[in-house]
Design a protein around this motif. Structure first.
Motif, PDB file in Angstrom:
ATOM      1  N   ASP A   1       0.827  -1.203   0.000  1.00 33.24           N
ATOM      2  CA  ASP A   1       0.000   0.000   0.000  1.00 33.24           C
ATOM      3  C   ASP A   1       0.863   1.256   0.000  1.00 33.24           C
ATOM      4  OD1 ASP A   1      -2.652   1.344   0.315  1.00 33.24           O
ATOM      5  OD2 ASP A   1      -1.725   1.996   2.200  1.00 33.24           O
ATOM      6  N   GLU A   2       1.944   1.242   0.808  1.00 31.53           N
ATOM      7  CA  GLU A   2       2.846   2.388   0.843  1.00 31.53           C
ATOM      8  C   GLU A   2       3.567   2.555  -0.500  1.00 31.53           C
ATOM      9  OE1 GLU A   2       4.909   5.662   2.424  1.00 31.53           O
ATOM     10  OE2 GLU A   2       3.134   4.567   3.117  1.00 31.53           O
ATOM     11  N   THR A   3       3.912   1.443  -1.143  1.00 35.78           N
ATOM     12  CA  THR A   3       4.590   1.510  -2.439  1.00 35.78           C
ATOM     13  C   THR A   3       3.687   2.126  -3.497  1.00 35.78           C
ATOM     14  OG1 THR A   3       5.862  -0.470  -1.852  1.00 35.78           O
ATOM     15  CG2 THR A   3       5.797   0.147  -4.179  1.00 35.78           C
ATOM     16  N   ARG A   4       2.414   1.804  -3.454  1.00 35.19           N
ATOM     17  CA  ARG A   4       1.479   2.367  -4.431  1.00 35.19           C
ATOM     18  C   ARG A   4       1.260   3.864  -4.218  1.00 35.19           C
ATOM     19  NH1 ARG A   4      -1.279  -2.598  -3.531  1.00 35.19           N
ATOM     20  NH2 ARG A   4      -2.568  -1.566  -1.956  1.00 35.19           N
ATOM     21  N   ARG A   5       1.271   4.302  -2.961  1.00 37.00           N
ATOM     22  CA  ARG A   5       0.966   5.702  -2.674  1.00 37.00           C
ATOM     23  C   ARG A   5       2.198   6.591  -2.715  1.00 37.00           C
ATOM     24  NH1 ARG A   5      -0.050   6.628   2.067  1.00 37.00           N
ATOM     25  NH2 ARG A   5       0.258   4.630   3.088  1.00 37.00           N
ATOM     26  N   TYR A   6       3.380   6.013  -2.535  1.00 39.13           N
ATOM     27  CA  TYR A   6       4.584   6.830  -2.421  1.00 39.13           C
ATOM     28  C   TYR A   6       5.065   7.270  -3.793  1.00 39.13           C
ATOM     29  CZ  TYR A   6       9.399   8.157  -1.448  1.00 39.13           C
ATOM     30  OH  TYR A   6      10.591   8.828  -1.378  1.00 39.13           O
ATOM     31  N   LYS A   7       5.249   8.547  -3.953  1.00 39.74           N
ATOM     32  CA  LYS A   7       5.761   9.109  -5.198  1.00 39.74           C
ATOM     33  C   LYS A   7       7.069   9.844  -4.884  1.00 39.74           C
ATOM     34  CE  LYS A   7       2.110   7.806  -7.474  1.00 39.74           C
ATOM     35  NZ  LYS A   7       2.178   6.700  -8.460  1.00 39.74           N
ATOM     36  N   PRO A   8       8.212   9.245  -5.206  1.00 42.10           N
ATOM     37  CA  PRO A   8       9.489   9.915  -4.893  1.00 42.10           C
ATOM     38  C   PRO A   8       9.605  11.238  -5.631  1.00 42.10           C
ATOM     39  CG  PRO A   8       9.824   8.001  -6.324  1.00 42.10           C
ATOM     40  CD  PRO A   8       8.398   7.958  -5.882  1.00 42.10           C
ATOM     41  N   THR A   9      10.062  12.252  -4.927  1.00 41.26           N
ATOM     42  CA  THR A   9      10.185  13.595  -5.490  1.00 41.26           C
ATOM     43  C   THR A   9      11.635  14.054  -5.625  1.00 41.26           C
ATOM     44  OG1 THR A   9       9.958  14.541  -3.279  1.00 41.26           O
ATOM     45  CG2 THR A   9       7.938  14.288  -4.578  1.00 41.26           C
ATOM     46  N   LYS A  10      12.589  13.231  -5.213  1.00 37.24           N
ATOM     47  CA  LYS A  10      13.986  13.623  -5.316  1.00 37.24           C
ATOM     48  C   LYS A  10      14.838  12.411  -5.634  1.00 37.24           C
ATOM     49  CE  LYS A  10      16.437  14.266  -1.684  1.00 37.24           C
ATOM     50  NZ  LYS A  10      17.039  14.763  -0.445  1.00 37.24           N
ATOM     51  N   ASN A  11      16.003  12.694  -6.168  1.00 41.33           N
ATOM     52  CA  ASN A  11      16.956  11.649  -6.484  1.00 41.33           C
ATOM     53  C   ASN A  11      17.867  11.454  -5.285  1.00 41.33           C
ATOM     54  OD1 ASN A  11      18.712   9.830  -7.589  1.00 41.33           O
ATOM     55  ND2 ASN A  11      19.670  11.264  -9.005  1.00 41.33           N
ATOM     56  N   TYR A  12      17.747  10.311  -4.622  1.00 40.68           N
ATOM     57  CA  TYR A  12      18.504  10.063  -3.411  1.00 40.68           C
ATOM     58  C   TYR A  12      19.969   9.715  -3.687  1.00 40.68           C
ATOM     59  CZ  TYR A  12      13.948   9.946  -1.157  1.00 40.68           C
ATOM     60  OH  TYR A  12      12.712  10.284  -0.702  1.00 40.68           O
ATOM     61  N   LEU A  13      20.328   9.576  -4.949  1.00 42.89           N
ATOM     62  CA  LEU A  13      21.712   9.241  -5.296  1.00 42.89           C
ATOM     63  C   LEU A  13      22.405  10.383  -6.033  1.00 42.89           C
ATOM     64  CD1 LEU A  13      21.197   5.559  -6.558  1.00 42.89           C
ATOM     65  CD2 LEU A  13      21.819   6.329  -4.272  1.00 42.89           C
ATOM     66  N   GLU A  14      21.791  11.572  -6.021  1.00 43.09           N
ATOM     67  CA  GLU A  14      22.362  12.663  -6.800  1.00 43.09           C
ATOM     68  C   GLU A  14      23.727  13.095  -6.266  1.00 43.09           C
ATOM     69  OE1 GLU A  14      19.670  15.856  -6.622  1.00 43.09           O
ATOM     70  OE2 GLU A  14      19.656  16.016  -4.426  1.00 43.09           O
ATOM     71  N   GLN A  15      23.990  12.901  -4.960  1.00 45.08           N
ATOM     72  CA  GLN A  15      25.279  13.316  -4.411  1.00 45.08           C
ATOM     73  C   GLN A  15      26.411  12.407  -4.875  1.00 45.08           C
ATOM     74  OE1 GLN A  15      22.875  11.977  -2.709  1.00 45.08           O
ATOM     75  NE2 GLN A  15      23.634  10.318  -1.420  1.00 45.08           N
ATOM     76  N   LEU A  16      26.074  11.240  -5.444  1.00 50.78           N
ATOM     77  CA  LEU A  16      27.101  10.315  -5.917  1.00 50.78           C
ATOM     78  C   LEU A  16      27.564  10.633  -7.330  1.00 50.78           C
ATOM     79  CD1 LEU A  16      25.630   6.949  -4.568  1.00 50.78           C
ATOM     80  CD2 LEU A  16      27.330   8.431  -3.498  1.00 50.78           C
ATOM     81  N   GLY A  17      26.857  11.512  -8.033  1.00 55.18           N
ATOM     82  CA  GLY A  17      27.241  11.831  -9.395  1.00 55.18           C
ATOM     83  C   GLY A  17      26.755  10.783 -10.386  1.00 55.18           C
ATOM     84  N   GLN A  18      26.963  11.071 -11.650  1.00 55.75           N
ATOM     85  CA  GLN A  18      26.541  10.153 -12.699  1.00 55.75           C
ATOM     86  C   GLN A  18      27.478   8.943 -12.767  1.00 55.75           C
ATOM     87  OE1 GLN A  18      23.807  10.259 -14.527  1.00 55.75           O
ATOM     88  NE2 GLN A  18      23.157  12.167 -13.523  1.00 55.75           N
ATOM     89  N   PRO A  19      26.935   7.743 -12.863  1.00 53.97           N
ATOM     90  CA  PRO A  19      27.790   6.551 -12.954  1.00 53.97           C
ATOM     91  C   PRO A  19      28.522   6.495 -14.284  1.00 53.97           C
ATOM     92  CG  PRO A  19      25.486   5.950 -13.289  1.00 53.97           C
ATOM     93  CD  PRO A  19      25.494   7.404 -12.882  1.00 53.97           C
ATOM     94  N   LEU A  20      29.772   6.073 -14.238  1.00 53.83           N
ATOM     95  CA  LEU A  20      30.602   5.951 -15.444  1.00 53.83           C
ATOM     96  C   LEU A  20      30.630   4.479 -15.862  1.00 53.83           C
ATOM     97  CD1 LEU A  20      33.531   8.310 -14.363  1.00 53.83           C
ATOM     98  CD2 LEU A  20      31.501   8.877 -15.722  1.00 53.83           C
ATOM     99  N   TYR A  21      29.605   4.095 -16.591  1.00 50.45           N
ATOM    100  CA  TYR A  21      29.485   2.693 -16.968  1.00 50.45           C
ATOM    101  C   TYR A  21      30.504   2.279 -18.030  1.00 50.45           C
ATOM    102  CZ  TYR A  21      24.987   2.894 -14.586  1.00 50.45           C
ATOM    103  OH  TYR A  21      24.000   3.050 -13.648  1.00 50.45           O
ATOM    104  N   HIS A  22      30.957   3.212 -18.853  1.00 53.76           N
ATOM    105  CA  HIS A  22      31.799   2.858 -19.998  1.00 53.76           C
ATOM    106  C   HIS A  22      33.253   3.287 -19.806  1.00 53.76           C
ATOM    107  CE1 HIS A  22      28.056   1.982 -22.054  1.00 53.76           C
ATOM    108  NE2 HIS A  22      27.624   3.193 -21.757  1.00 53.76           N
ATOM    109  N   SER A  23      33.629   3.685 -18.606  1.00 55.49           N
ATOM    110  CA  SER A  23      34.992   4.182 -18.410  1.00 55.49           C
ATOM    111  C   SER A  23      36.037   3.079 -18.520  1.00 55.49           C
ATOM    112  CB  SER A  23      35.104   4.859 -17.040  1.00 55.49           C
ATOM    113  OG  SER A  23      34.797   3.934 -16.004  1.00 55.49           O
TER     114      SER A  23
END
Length: 234
Positions: free
Chosen positions: A50-72
């Motif tokens: 029920d909480e999963t259906r109602r919860y709408k995330p409004t922020k990126n909780y991983l933004e402080q980690l920066g963009q992942p470098l998958y192809h480096s």
């Protein structure tokens, strides 16, 4: 399950990031009971869904980690191979042409240059085979010791990894043991406070009952006073 609540304080700043706010956890799993009662698990899963259906995330909780470098880490060969896999193309077979000693084609059987290229190719093949023989001789002389050193290095790495694993398991066990002790102590305190609360509530109830009885007696006395020749104003 008994009613219990503890506050987890996040005082450590991991990698320079600000600590999250305090989280109130209304559970002491090492002390509370009732988790195995019929329907408890289903009720908890229902609340989560029920909480999963109602919860709408409004922020990126991983933004402080920066963009992942998958192809480096990808090299050109890896990129080419990934592209081949994405296009579902077959893998190229290993070419054995460099190990062949072909004669000149039919139209160049009398061409001196064509025969000279074939001879040079044979020299290259011969040199390659001599290098392979030299490598085999070196392996025969030193390969066993090198292999032993390699195995010793692997054994050392394995022992270090096992030691780290044991230390991690020990730390996990200590953390779980500390959590159990803390929750058991907190549960005992909560039980004592709950008993004190029940006792105080019981005493308050007894006092309220006594007050009600006294009020009834006072009311009866006030009703009886005029019959004894005393006015109510006195």
């Amino acid at each position: 399950m008994s009613s219990s609540a503890i506050v987890i304080h996040h005082s450590n700043h991991t990698h320079g990031h600000p600590a999250p706010p305090d989280v109130v956890v209304d559970a002491l799993p090492y002390y509370d009971s009732g988790y195995d009662e019929p329907g408890a698990r289903e009720a908890a899963l229902s609340l989560v869904e029920d909480e999963t259906r109602r919860y709408k995330p409004t922020k990126n909780y991983l933004e402080q980690l920066g963009q992942p470098l998958y192809h480096s880490f990808e090299t050109e060969i890896m990129k080419t191979e990934f592209e081949r896999l994405s296009n579902r193309l077959p893998m190229e077979m290993l070419s054995m042409k460099r190990y062949e000693l072909p004669t000149p084609p039919a139209g160049k059987q009398t061409d001196f240059t064509a025969w000279n290229e074939c001879v040079e190719n044979s020299y290259a093949q011969l040199e390659h085979q001599q290098t392979r023989i030299l490598n085999l001789e070196l392996m025969w002389d030193y390969g066993a010791n090198t292999w032993k050193i390699y195995n010793t290095t692997l054994q050392t790495m394995l022992e270090q990894a096992q030691k780290q694993l044991l230390e991690l398991r020990k730390r996990i066990q200590e953390i779980n043991s500390n959590r159990k002790n803390e929750q058991t102590q907190a549960g005992g305190q909560l039980g004592a406070l709950e008993q004190t609360w029940v006792g105080l509530v019981g005493k308050n109830y007894e006092i309220e009952c006594a007050i009600v009885e006294l009020e009834k007696e006072v009311t009866n006395l006030r009703k009886q006073r005029p019959t004894n020749g005393v006015t109510s104003s006195e």
